[in-house]
Scaffold this motif. Structure first.
Motif, mmCIF file in Angstrom:
data_model
loop_
_atom_site.group_PDB
_atom_site.id
_atom_site.type_symbol
_atom_site.label_atom_id
_atom_site.label_comp_id
_atom_site.label_asym_id
_atom_site.label_seq_id
_atom_site.Cartn_x
_atom_site.Cartn_y
_atom_site.Cartn_z
ATOM 1 N N UNK A 246 15.413 19.265 15.332
ATOM 2 C CA UNK A 246 14.939 20.412 16.108
ATOM 3 C C UNK A 246 13.778 19.892 16.939
ATOM 4 N N UNK A 247 13.865 19.960 18.260
ATOM 5 C CA UNK A 247 12.796 19.409 19.093
ATOM 6 C C UNK A 247 11.442 20.066 18.815
ATOM 7 N N UNK A 248 10.425 19.226 18.696
ATOM 8 C CA UNK A 248 9.056 19.693 18.513
ATOM 9 C C UNK A 248 8.289 19.439 19.806
ATOM 10 N N UNK A 249 7.646 20.471 20.279
ATOM 11 C CA UNK A 249 6.812 20.364 21.477
ATOM 12 C C UNK A 249 5.369 20.562 21.037
ATOM 13 N N UNK A 250 4.479 19.706 21.478
ATOM 14 C CA UNK A 250 3.090 19.745 21.040
ATOM 15 C C UNK A 250 2.202 20.282 22.154
ATOM 16 N N UNK A 251 1.392 21.286 21.811
ATOM 17 C CA UNK A 251 0.459 21.901 22.753
ATOM 18 C C UNK A 251 -0.900 21.958 22.063
#
Length: 170
Positions: free
Chosen positions: A26-31
Motif C-alpha cells: 500500500x503506497x505510503x506518502x510522507x507529509x
C-alpha cells in the motif's frame, strides 16, 4: 495512505527513510506534520497533536495515531503484515505500545525542544479508526477488524483471495 511525521525529529526522519526503502503493498506518502500541506489536505485534524505523535490517514479518511499508526505502516509493507497482525492482538498491542512509549522517551531525551517549543512532550496515546467526526474502539488491520474478542471481516469483498482471506493470527 498518508503518514504525517515530525520532520524536525532525527528518529522520525530515520524511520521515514526506512519505510520509504521497504517494498510497499500500500503506497505510503510522507507529509511533514504541522506543514501547510498537512493543514491544506487535512483541515479537520488537530495539527499540534500530529506534531507529538505519528499520524496516518487512510485513503478513506481513517486516522491512526501512535502504535496504531505504526501497525498500519507495517501492514502496508510486503513481508511485514504478519508482524502487524501479531502486534494488533491484545498481547501484541501492549508490546507495540511499549515500543512507541520507548521511542517517545528517547525522542524527548535527545531533544531539548520538540518542534521548537520548550516543554512540549511527545505522547503515545491513540485509537485506531478515529476519524475527525467519529471515534471507533475497534482496531482495523486490512480487511479485518479486531473487536476486542475476535477478528471480524471489515467488509465483504468481491476481490480474489490473497493473503488477506484468512483472519490474522491471534
Amino acid at each position: 495512505m498518508t503518514v504525517l511525521y515530525d520532520a524536525q525529529c532525527p528518529l522520525c526522519r530515520h524511520v521515514r527513510g526506512w519505510l520509504e526503502r521497504q517494498w510497499q503493498l500500500v503506497p505510503l506518502e510522507f507529509v511533514p506534520a504541522g506543514s501547510a500541506e498537512a493543514a491544506r489536505r487535512f483541515p479537520d485534524l488537530d495539527h499540534a497533536r500530529t506534531l507529538r505523535e505519528i499520524t496516518v490517514i487512510s485513503d478513506v479518511g481513517e486516522v491512526y495515531e501512535a502504535s496504531d499508526a505504526w501497525l498500519v505502516c507495517l501492514w502496508a509493507l510486503k513481508g511485514r503484515r504478519a508482524t502487524a497482525y501479531r502486534f494488533s492482538t491484545p498481547t501484541g498491542a501492549r508490546l507495540a505500545r511499549g515500543a512507541v512509549l520507548a521511542a517517545a522517551k528517547w525522542r524527548e531525551a535527545t531533544s531539548p525542544t520538540v518542534n521548537g517549543k520548550e516543554g512540549v512532550r511527545p505522547t503515545a496515546q491513540g485509537r485506531a479508526g478515529r476519524t475527525p467526526a467519529d471515534a471507533s474502539p475497534s482496531t482495523p488491520v486490512g480487511p479485518w477488524t479486531w473487536n476486542g474478542k475476535s477478528w471480524q471481516p471489515s467488509a465483504p469483498t468481491a476481490e480474489p483471495c490473497g493473503e488477506h482471506c484468512a483472519p490474522p493470527p491471534g
